[in-house]
Motif scaffolding. Structure first.
Motif, PDB file in Angstrom:
ATOM      1  N   ASP A 222       0.831  -1.205   0.000  1.00 17.30           N
ATOM      2  CA  ASP A 222       0.000   0.000   0.000  1.00 17.30           C
ATOM      3  C   ASP A 222       0.870   1.261   0.000  1.00 17.30           C
ATOM      4  OD1 ASP A 222      -2.405   1.403  -0.019  1.00 17.30           O
ATOM      5  OD2 ASP A 222      -2.443   1.580   2.168  1.00 17.30           O
ATOM      6  N   ILE A 223       1.862   1.274  -0.881  1.00 15.31           N
ATOM      7  CA  ILE A 223       2.697   2.466  -1.023  1.00 15.31           C
ATOM      8  C   ILE A 223       1.934   3.484  -1.868  1.00 15.31           C
ATOM      9  CG2 ILE A 223       4.952   3.340  -1.718  1.00 15.31           C
ATOM     10  CD1 ILE A 223       5.022   1.137   0.440  1.00 15.31           C
ATOM     11  N   PRO A 224       1.701   4.701  -1.383  1.00 18.59           N
ATOM     12  CA  PRO A 224       0.940   5.685  -2.162  1.00 18.59           C
ATOM     13  C   PRO A 224       1.540   5.860  -3.554  1.00 18.59           C
ATOM     14  CG  PRO A 224       1.293   6.479   0.070  1.00 18.59           C
ATOM     15  CD  PRO A 224       2.129   5.235  -0.075  1.00 18.59           C
ATOM     16  N   GLN A 225       0.690   5.818  -4.576  1.00 19.28           N
ATOM     17  CA  GLN A 225       1.197   5.835  -5.938  1.00 19.28           C
ATOM     18  C   GLN A 225       1.920   7.136  -6.273  1.00 19.28           C
ATOM     19  OE1 GLN A 225       1.095   3.106  -7.852  1.00 19.28           O
ATOM     20  NE2 GLN A 225       2.462   4.235  -9.217  1.00 19.28           N
ATOM     21  N   ASP A 226       1.479   8.250  -5.706  1.00 19.46           N
ATOM     22  CA  ASP A 226       2.140   9.517  -6.003  1.00 19.46           C
ATOM     23  C   ASP A 226       3.469   9.655  -5.281  1.00 19.46           C
ATOM     24  OD1 ASP A 226       0.997   9.697  -3.520  1.00 19.46           O
ATOM     25  OD2 ASP A 226       0.058  11.659  -3.844  1.00 19.46           O
ATOM     26  N   GLU A 227       3.795   8.683  -4.397  1.00 14.21           N
ATOM     27  CA  GLU A 227       5.072   8.693  -3.706  1.00 14.21           C
ATOM     28  C   GLU A 227       5.942   7.487  -4.068  1.00 14.21           C
ATOM     29  OE1 GLU A 227       4.778   9.284   0.538  1.00 14.21           O
ATOM     30  OE2 GLU A 227       2.794  10.181   0.336  1.00 14.21           O
ATOM     31  N   LYS A 228       5.391   6.540  -4.772  1.00 15.26           N
ATOM     32  CA  LYS A 228       6.030   5.238  -4.952  1.00 15.26           C
ATOM     33  C   LYS A 228       7.444   5.334  -5.511  1.00 15.26           C
ATOM     34  CE  LYS A 228       5.312   0.721  -7.153  1.00 15.26           C
ATOM     35  NZ  LYS A 228       5.644  -0.046  -5.931  1.00 15.26           N
ATOM     36  N   PRO A 257       4.579  -7.756  -4.717  1.00 10.05           N
ATOM     37  CA  PRO A 257       3.898  -7.329  -5.954  1.00 10.05           C
ATOM     38  C   PRO A 257       4.815  -6.691  -6.982  1.00 10.05           C
ATOM     39  CG  PRO A 257       3.405  -5.835  -4.164  1.00 10.05           C
ATOM     40  CD  PRO A 257       4.143  -6.982  -3.557  1.00 10.05           C
ATOM     41  N   GLU A 258       4.208  -6.288  -8.093  1.00  9.28           N
ATOM     42  CA  GLU A 258       4.901  -5.612  -9.183  1.00  9.28           C
ATOM     43  C   GLU A 258       5.657  -4.393  -8.667  1.00  9.28           C
ATOM     44  OE1 GLU A 258       3.715  -3.580 -13.506  1.00  9.28           O
ATOM     45  OE2 GLU A 258       2.170  -3.941 -11.987  1.00  9.28           O
ATOM     46  N   THR A 259       6.915  -4.290  -9.057  1.00  7.84           N
ATOM     47  CA  THR A 259       7.816  -3.213  -8.625  1.00  7.84           C
ATOM     48  C   THR A 259       7.735  -2.954  -7.124  1.00  7.84           C
ATOM     49  OG1 THR A 259       6.209  -1.468  -9.226  1.00  7.84           O
ATOM     50  CG2 THR A 259       7.861  -2.096 -10.887  1.00  7.84           C
ATOM     51  N   ALA A 260       7.568  -4.035  -6.354  1.00  6.85           N
ATOM     52  CA  ALA A 260       7.649  -3.874  -4.900  1.00  6.85           C
ATOM     53  C   ALA A 260       8.994  -3.265  -4.533  1.00  6.85           C
ATOM     54  CB  ALA A 260       7.473  -5.230  -4.218  1.00  6.85           C
ATOM     55  N   SER A 303       9.991  -7.001 -14.310  1.00  6.77           N
ATOM     56  CA  SER A 303      10.337  -8.403 -14.073  1.00  6.77           C
ATOM     57  C   SER A 303       9.894  -8.908 -12.712  1.00  6.77           C
ATOM     58  CB  SER A 303      11.861  -8.592 -14.208  1.00  6.77           C
ATOM     59  OG  SER A 303      12.309  -8.236 -15.490  1.00  6.77           O
ATOM     60  N   VAL A 304       9.929 -10.234 -12.609  1.00  4.07           N
ATOM     61  CA  VAL A 304       9.805 -10.940 -11.335  1.00  4.07           C
ATOM     62  C   VAL A 304      11.096 -11.709 -11.127  1.00  4.07           C
ATOM     63  CG1 VAL A 304       8.619 -12.776 -10.075  1.00  4.07           C
ATOM     64  CG2 VAL A 304       7.291 -11.148 -11.442  1.00  4.07           C
ATOM     65  N   MET A 305      11.708 -11.512  -9.983  1.00  4.19           N
ATOM     66  CA  MET A 305      12.906 -12.253  -9.621  1.00  4.19           C
ATOM     67  C   MET A 305      12.526 -13.343  -8.623  1.00  4.19           C
ATOM     68  SD  MET A 305      16.352 -10.936  -7.647  1.00  4.19           S
ATOM     69  CE  MET A 305      16.907  -9.926  -9.021  1.00  4.19           C
ATOM     70  N   GLY A 306      12.965 -14.556  -8.875  1.00  2.00           N
ATOM     71  CA  GLY A 306      12.719 -15.663  -7.962  1.00  2.00           C
ATOM     72  C   GLY A 306      14.007 -16.125  -7.316  1.00  2.00           C
ATOM     73  N   VAL A 307      13.952 -16.330  -6.011  1.00  2.00           N
ATOM     74  CA  VAL A 307      15.121 -16.774  -5.267  1.00  2.00           C
ATOM     75  C   VAL A 307      14.742 -17.991  -4.445  1.00  2.00           C
ATOM     76  CG1 VAL A 307      16.964 -16.090  -3.694  1.00  2.00           C
ATOM     77  CG2 VAL A 307      15.816 -14.347  -5.078  1.00  2.00           C
ATOM     78  N   LYS A 308      15.559 -19.049  -4.546  1.00  2.00           N
ATOM     79  CA  LYS A 308      15.316 -20.258  -3.773  1.00  2.00           C
ATOM     80  C   LYS A 308      16.654 -20.897  -3.421  1.00  2.00           C
ATOM     81  CE  LYS A 308      14.733 -23.286  -7.807  1.00  2.00           C
ATOM     82  NZ  LYS A 308      13.810 -24.236  -8.513  1.00  2.00           N
ATOM     83  N   PRO A 309      16.680 -21.783  -2.433  1.00  2.00           N
ATOM     84  CA  PRO A 309      17.948 -22.404  -2.024  1.00  2.00           C
ATOM     85  C   PRO A 309      18.567 -23.231  -3.136  1.00  2.00           C
ATOM     86  CG  PRO A 309      16.256 -22.739  -0.359  1.00  2.00           C
ATOM     87  CD  PRO A 309      15.562 -22.181  -1.566  1.00  2.00           C
ATOM     88  N   ASN A 396       0.228  -3.746  -9.772  1.00  6.06           N
ATOM     89  CA  ASN A 396       0.110  -2.474  -9.077  1.00  6.06           C
ATOM     90  C   ASN A 396      -1.028  -1.693  -9.717  1.00  6.06           C
ATOM     91  OD1 ASN A 396       0.450  -0.133  -7.590  1.00  6.06           O
ATOM     92  ND2 ASN A 396       2.055   0.657  -8.940  1.00  6.06           N
ATOM     93  N   ILE A 397      -2.239  -1.887  -9.191  1.00  6.34           N
ATOM     94  CA  ILE A 397      -3.417  -1.186  -9.699  1.00  6.34           C
ATOM     95  C   ILE A 397      -3.561   0.183  -9.039  1.00  6.34           C
ATOM     96  CG2 ILE A 397      -5.919  -1.419 -10.148  1.00  6.34           C
ATOM     97  CD1 ILE A 397      -4.289  -3.389 -11.604  1.00  6.34           C
ATOM     98  N   GLY A 398      -2.550   0.541  -8.221  1.00  7.26           N
ATOM     99  CA  GLY A 398      -2.577   1.844  -7.575  1.00  7.26           C
ATOM    100  C   GLY A 398      -2.627   2.997  -8.556  1.00  7.26           C
ATOM    101  N   TRP A 399      -2.203   2.761  -9.807  1.00  8.27           N
ATOM    102  CA  TRP A 399      -2.276   3.795 -10.834  1.00  8.27           C
ATOM    103  C   TRP A 399      -3.717   4.268 -11.067  1.00  8.27           C
ATOM    104  CZ3 TRP A 399       1.913   6.197 -12.348  1.00  8.27           C
ATOM    105  CH2 TRP A 399       3.128   5.528 -12.391  1.00  8.27           C
ATOM    106  N   PHE A 400      -4.704   3.441 -10.703  1.00  2.00           N
ATOM    107  CA  PHE A 400      -6.092   3.736 -11.054  1.00  2.00           C
ATOM    108  C   PHE A 400      -6.963   4.030  -9.833  1.00  2.00           C
ATOM    109  CE2 PHE A 400      -4.354   0.502 -14.028  1.00  2.00           C
ATOM    110  CZ  PHE A 400      -4.054   1.396 -15.050  1.00  2.00           C
ATOM    111  N   GLY A 401      -6.330   4.219  -8.683  1.00  2.00           N
ATOM    112  CA  GLY A 401      -7.059   4.608  -7.498  1.00  2.00           C
ATOM    113  C   GLY A 401      -7.937   3.494  -6.935  1.00  2.00           C
TER     114      GLY A 401
END
Length: 501
Positions: A222-228, A257-260, A303-309, A396-401
């Motif tokens: 829940d990072i504000p989109q105008d501050e992300k 999530p996307e661009t977390a 992208s999505v980065m995956g990390v595992k042992p 990240n649907i935060g672009w659309f409020g």
């Protein structure tokens, strides 16, 4: 003589608005299948009473109202966050809807021109061809297709057989058949029989089997989109919160999530990414993180980065990019330069990228609206031994409020789950962060626009649905050929019968 409907364009506009509402109702966010049928039935009723030219404009009015009311929230991304002037933003949103509505206008005009005793079938075929054009032309933007309204309704059983586009055809046929009932006694009997069959036929089957259960953690920052993407606020907020959750999570899989992580790896504070890689590079846990990757020379990817042992980092690059937000169409750089949207020109990943193997499951990531394109997700099902057992959507649907866009996207994910009989994990910045089972039902969820951690269990699935089988091998070509043949035969029959009146 044929009677004229009173105020036909007003009826077409209202029916188009009803179609938009049917995808995800404003009062509860749920699909309204009956309203979708009613809206298309009203249009079909109008078309059978009008000559082709007027039918063209009625279809255009219906579709423009429908699409504008479906994605009005694009205004928020372009104006509130992109800084585009309000008037130009309205012109862009309505203009996009009006342009794409030309497909439906052509379908309506041709349907009125073809007529004949097979009018309902021809209308449904032409209408679905218009939807297929919207899927493919200019990279495709089929958001709000009518078939999504039937999620949870009587036609949902068609999903694992013919997918959302096939459902659109069945719904359009039923609506047109009902519209024709008062005019064709014999045809009406046949149409009523087909209607009863379509509503009652128990098509939903069990094409998949359990691949086991895995506890998962889904993060919603829940990072504000105008501050992300602001270095003084949103970026440190995201790095601190997601860093803490990645450190403290206890389930076998954690999804952000996307661009977390809102920075490229080389831009991150020293040691930040290394700490995450070390944390999940050993032990019994794995993580999937949304992060931009790349450099100036090779280009950038969402992208999505995956990390595992015991393995190198996994990478999934988004294939289906958002026009203007993630790539700049030819001759439109001037438009994107008017908006303050960061990272606006990404490279594309390939279709059918490998899954992330972990905990006995094959997790298949997709980013943002990529889950709108079932034919692309289906490319991963050509070989059942490596087909995904779980879909993972990071968005990240935060672009659309805090708008109906969240509900619409949730319904899209639910229908993908139903088509492939695969669960869908959705980790988003602001919602809807949920776990969807293979029947398309939400089993766990977080309240939207809250910062939280969703811990639940997902049951992976093996097996291939009929839809997954044919779409993996042929894409949308079977639908193009079938509906194209119906339309061509109708046009040929009409030419033999003489000009439309």
């Amino acid at each position: 003589m044929r009677g004229r409907a009173p105020f036909p364009f007003a009826i077409a506009l209202l029916a188009g608005l009803a179609q938009a509402v049917s995808i995800a109702a404003p009062w509860n966010g749920q699909p309204q299948w009956w309203l979708q049928l009613l809206s298309v039935c009203a249009l079909a009723w109008l078309l059978q009473r009008e000559p082709p030219r007027r039918a063209f404009f009625l279809g255009w009015a219906f579709a423009t109202a429908w699409l504008t009311a479906t994605w009005w929230w694009l205004y928020i991304s372009m104006h509130d966050y992109g800084g585009l002037p309000a008037v130009l933003t309205v012109v862009a949103v309505v203009g996009l809807a009006a342009f794409l509505s030309l497909y439906y206008a052509a379908a309506a005009g041709l349907a009125a021109r073809s007529g004949g005793r097979w009018g309902a079938v021809v209308f449904a075929a032409l209408w679905t061809l218009a939807e297929l054009l919207r899927v493919t032309v200019f990279t495709g933007f089929p958001w709000g297709e009518g078939g999504y309204a039937h999620l949870g309704g009587p036609l949902a059983g068609y999903a694992p057989w013919i997918g959302v586009h096939g459902m659109t055809f069945v719904a359009a046929f039923i609506a047109a058949a009902v519209a024709a009932l008062p005019r064709q006694r014999l045809g009406g009997v046949a149409a009523a029989a087909c209607l009863a069959l379509g509503l009652a036929l128990p098509l939903a089957g069990a094409f998949s089997t359990s691949a086991g259960r895995v506890p998962v953690t889904l993060l919603q920052g829940d990072i504000p989109q105008d501050e992300k993407f602001e270095h003084g606020s949103g970026i440190p907020m995201a790095l601190n919160w997601y860093g803490t959750q990645l450190r403290d999570a206890t389930t076998p899989l954690v999804v952000a999530p996307e661009t977390a992580i809102p920075l490229l790896p080389r831009q991150l504070p020293e040691g930040y990414l290394e700490t995450v890689l070390q944390r999940y590079g050993r032990g019994t846990q794995a993580a999937l993180l949304g992060i931009p990757l790349g450099n100036t020379k090779e280009g950038y990817t969402n992208s999505v980065m995956g990390v595992k042992p015991g393995a190198g980092a996994y990478r999934y690059d988004k294939h289906h990019l958002v026009p203007f937000g993630e790539f700049i169409p030819p001759m439109f750089r001037w438009f994107t330069e008017m908006m303050r949207i960061p990272l606006g020109d990404f490279n594309r990943g390939t279709v059918g990228q490998p899954s992330f193997d972990w905990a006995g499951q094959r997790f298949a990531p997709n980013i943002c609206y990529e889950d709108l394109f079932g034919e692309e997700l289906g490319r991963r099902f050509g070989n059942p031994t490596v087909a995904p057992t779980v879909f993972v959507n990071v968005s990240n649907i935060g672009w659309f409020g805090d708008t109906i866009a969240i509900d619409q996207h949730l319904q899209i994910s639910r229908l993908r789950a139903l088509e492939f009989e695969r669960p869908m994990l959705r980790a988003t910045n602001t919602g809807a962060t949920v776990i969807i089972d293979h029947r398309g039902q939400v089993t766990h969820s977080l309240p939207r626009y809250t910062r939280g951690v969703l811990v639940g269990e997902v049951e992976g699935r093996n097996g291939i649905t009929p839809y997954a089988w044919w779409v993996a091998r042929a894409g949308l070509w079977p639908l193009w050929l079938l509906f194209g043949a119906i339309a061509a035969l109708a046009m040929r029959q009409r030419r033999r019968a003489g000009p439309a009146t």
